[in-house]
Design an enzyme around this catalytic site. Structure first.
Site, PDB file in Angstrom:
ATOM      1  N   GLY A 227       0.819  -1.203   0.000  1.00 40.06           N
ATOM      2  CA  GLY A 227       0.000   0.000   0.000  1.00 40.06           C
ATOM      3  C   GLY A 227       0.853   1.253   0.000  1.00 40.06           C
ATOM      4  N   GLU A 268       4.969  -6.598   1.623  1.00 37.30           N
ATOM      5  CA  GLU A 268       4.892  -7.126   0.246  1.00 37.30           C
ATOM      6  C   GLU A 268       4.829  -6.006  -0.773  1.00 37.30           C
ATOM      7  OE1 GLU A 268       1.096  -8.901   0.496  1.00 37.30           O
ATOM      8  OE2 GLU A 268       1.792 -10.664   1.556  1.00 37.30           O
ATOM      9  N   ARG A 307      -2.780   1.981 -17.292  1.00 35.92           N
ATOM     10  CA  ARG A 307      -3.032   2.668 -16.020  1.00 35.92           C
ATOM     11  C   ARG A 307      -3.702   4.040 -16.178  1.00 35.92           C
ATOM     12  NH1 ARG A 307       0.046   4.116 -12.679  1.00 35.92           N
ATOM     13  NH2 ARG A 307      -0.911   3.306 -10.807  1.00 35.92           N
ATOM     14  N   CYS A 337      -8.077   1.524 -31.380  1.00 37.03           N
ATOM     15  CA  CYS A 337      -9.416   1.994 -31.701  1.00 37.03           C
ATOM     16  C   CYS A 337     -10.316   1.905 -30.473  1.00 37.03           C
ATOM     17  CB  CYS A 337      -9.967   1.238 -32.897  1.00 37.03           C
ATOM     18  SG  CYS A 337      -9.056   1.716 -34.378  1.00 37.03           S
ATOM     19  N   GLU A 338     -10.007   2.738 -29.532  1.00 35.07           N
ATOM     20  CA  GLU A 338     -10.716   2.979 -28.273  1.00 35.07           C
ATOM     21  C   GLU A 338     -10.220   4.363 -27.879  1.00 35.07           C
ATOM     22  OE1 GLU A 338     -12.572   0.849 -26.296  1.00 35.07           O
ATOM     23  OE2 GLU A 338     -12.188  -1.024 -27.378  1.00 35.07           O
ATOM     24  N   TYR A 365       2.886  -2.661 -13.018  1.00 35.30           N
ATOM     25  CA  TYR A 365       1.574  -2.801 -13.663  1.00 35.30           C
ATOM     26  C   TYR A 365       1.554  -2.147 -15.051  1.00 35.30           C
ATOM     27  CZ  TYR A 365       0.822  -3.881  -8.799  1.00 35.30           C
ATOM     28  OH  TYR A 365       0.956  -4.403  -7.538  1.00 35.30           O
TER      29      TYR A 365
HETATM   30  C1  LIG Z   1      -0.861  -6.453  -5.388  1.00 42.46           C
HETATM   31  C2  LIG Z   1      -0.480  -6.912  -4.061  1.00 42.46           C
HETATM   32  C3  LIG Z   1       0.605  -6.319  -3.386  1.00 42.46           C
HETATM   33  C4  LIG Z   1       1.420  -5.184  -3.966  1.00 42.46           C
HETATM   34  O1  LIG Z   1       0.756  -3.956  -3.985  1.00 42.46           O
HETATM   35  P1  LIG Z   1       1.535  -2.629  -4.436  1.00 42.46           P
HETATM   36  O2  LIG Z   1       0.550  -1.537  -4.333  1.00 42.46           O
HETATM   37  O3  LIG Z   1       2.026  -2.850  -5.841  1.00 42.46           O
HETATM   38  O4  LIG Z   1       2.699  -2.470  -3.538  1.00 42.46           O
HETATM   39  C5  LIG Z   1       0.954  -6.844  -2.165  1.00 42.46           C
HETATM   40  N1  LIG Z   1       0.268  -7.865  -1.604  1.00 42.46           N
HETATM   41  C6  LIG Z   1      -0.781  -8.454  -2.217  1.00 42.46           C
HETATM   42  C7  LIG Z   1      -1.477  -9.591  -1.573  1.00 42.46           C
HETATM   43  C8  LIG Z   1      -1.192  -7.995  -3.455  1.00 42.46           C
HETATM   44  O5  LIG Z   1      -2.243  -8.571  -4.067  1.00 42.46           O
END
Ligand SMILES: *Cc1c(COP(=O)(O)O)cnc(C)c1O
Length: 416
Positions: A227, A268, A307, A337-338, A365
């Site tokens: 996050g 993560e 994005r 074509c969008e 992403y």
């Molecule tokens: C996508 C995801 C993340 C990574 O989120 P970021 O915003 O790219 O840091 C971490 N943990 C889980 C379970 C996710 O699905």
């Protein structure tokens, strides 16, 4: 972040030279930036046993996974195939956290056979694992703490109506299943979305897990997901990692003392580690005047970087080949074509047909959400590592586009 009037280089290598060598459109990544982010995150925490589990879905190229492995980072995956790529990159299965969301039980079994750390996302899955494996498979439990935080609603995952995790309101039901089947619970997990601005969202989530930990005496780790907010444009508010690190470290160390054992503290990050490292390089096909604005049409679109269209994301744009041009106002669009608008009313150094533009912050992403829509190939990917550009994925070819199509001979007969 704006690079107007400058030659755009990565580790001293001119981006125009990279474009010339590998062709366009092209994703290019800077290994030094990734290493810098890993070190920054690590140095923000102290007095805790921090483990970084890179969220592989952000950018799953095997060379990127290898680079992160070199840096002592583990993996978080959301599919068994991501885990297989991690194994190819040299990770051990125990280094890989598997956090599926509503996948088939057949895939869960494959993950368990591979030896991944399973993170359980529903009561139904918890019950399934208990019935199938009893006490043989240690699990982590993904909790939905009911905290609404973060940016765009599409990237919030922790609110009450989110599909992710097991509601904290089911605390008793989780415990009952765990006791019924003697399931070893070794981890507790939350991942409450993207683009948190400050430590308080993490801390509120952490408090929920600290309290829940009373039900589970054999924990090895707590995983606070991700996050982290990154800057997409100058002046953007970003997660203050030093502040987050010191606050979360202190809270976690205090929790461990009370729990009676030192647990590992996991995060993560995806975007945090690989967003800034990447640019999508494109070429200007045509300039199109209309009465209200000037469109720059580039040889890319929502098929390569979705994005801006999907999340209204801002990506800084650099005119790589005319950095000192006179500033003008443009709307930068794709060739699909969008309606695939990258940027509306953006001030850029004069753009001429053939100019190379770079969309910044496209590492996370970007390629991973690319498609072959309009039957156009996905770009190649290049990693600049120790001052050298390396091709790490070839551009799709026409053969790639038709490879899996099946020729049905009866359809060849002309019947009218
Ligand atoms: C996508 C995801 C993340 C990574 O989120 P970021 O915003 O790219 O840091 C971490 N943990 C889980 C379970 C996710 O699905």
């Amino acid at each position: 972040m704006q690079l107007h009037n400058q030659v755009y280089q990565i580790q001293g290598v001119g981006v125009l030279d990279i474009a010339g060598q590998f062709g366009l459109p092209l994703y290019v990544y800077d290994a030094d930036k990734i290493i810098e982010k890993v070190n920054l995150l690590r140095s923000s925490f102290s007095g805790v046993n921090l483990k970084i589990k890179y969220a592989a879905k952000a950018l799953t190229n095997i060379s990127i996974l290898r680079l992160l492995r070199q840096q002592g980072v583990d993996l978080d995956v959301v599919s068994v195939n991501e885990a297989r790529m991690g194994l190819i990159a040299g990770f051990e299965s125990q280094q890989i956290m598997y956090t599926p969301s509503g996948v088939s039980f057949a895939e869960i079994e494959e993950a368990i056979e591979l030896g991944l750390q399973l993170n359980v996302d529903s009561l139904a899955l918890l019950e399934y694992v208990g019935r199938q494996y009893g006490s043989a498979v240690p699990v982590s439990i993904r909790i939905n703490p009911h905290i609404a935080e973060g940016g765009n609603i599409k990237i919030q995952t922790g609110h009450a109506d989110s599909k992710f995790g097991i509601s904290i309101l089911y605390r008793a039901r989780i415990k009952a299943l765990v006791e019924q089947y003697q399931i070893p619970v070794v981890g507790l997990h939350i991942h409450t979305g993207s683009d948190f601005k400050n430590a308080s969202a993490f801390l509120r989530g952490a408090e929920v897990l600290f309290e829940l930990a009373a039900d589970y005496p054999d924990l090895r780790f707590m995983d606070f997901g991700s996050g982290f907010k990154v800057a997409y444009r100058a002046g953007d508010h970003v997660t203050d990692l030093a502040d987050l690190g010191s606050q979360v470290s202190a809270a976690f160390a205090a929790f461990c003392r009370q729990y009676g054992r030192e647990l590992e503290l996991w995060f993560e990050p995806g975007k945090l580690l690989v967003s800034e490292c990447g640019s999508l390089l494109v070429q200007t096909n045509v300039l199109k005047e209309n009465p209200t604005r000037t469109f720059v049409h580039v040889d890319s679109g929502l098929n390569h970087l979705i994005r801006p269209m999907m999340y209204d994301a801002w990506h800084d744009i650099v005119n790589v080949s005319n950095p000192a041009g006179e500033e003008k106002n443009y709307t930068v669009v794709g060739y699909i074509c969008e309606t695939d608008t990258f940027a509306t009313d953006r001030s850029l150094p004069e753009v001429r047909p053939g100019d190379v533009l770079a969309f910044k912050n496209a590492g996370a992403y970007g390629y991973m959400m690319a498609s072959t829509y309009n039957s156009r190939p996905r770009p190649a990917e290049v990693l600049v590592y120790e001052g050298q550009p390396y091709l790490i994925r070839r551009r799709d070819t026409f053969d790639d586009l038709i490879r899996n199509q099946v020729d049905v001979p009866v359809l060849n007969a002309v019947t009218v």
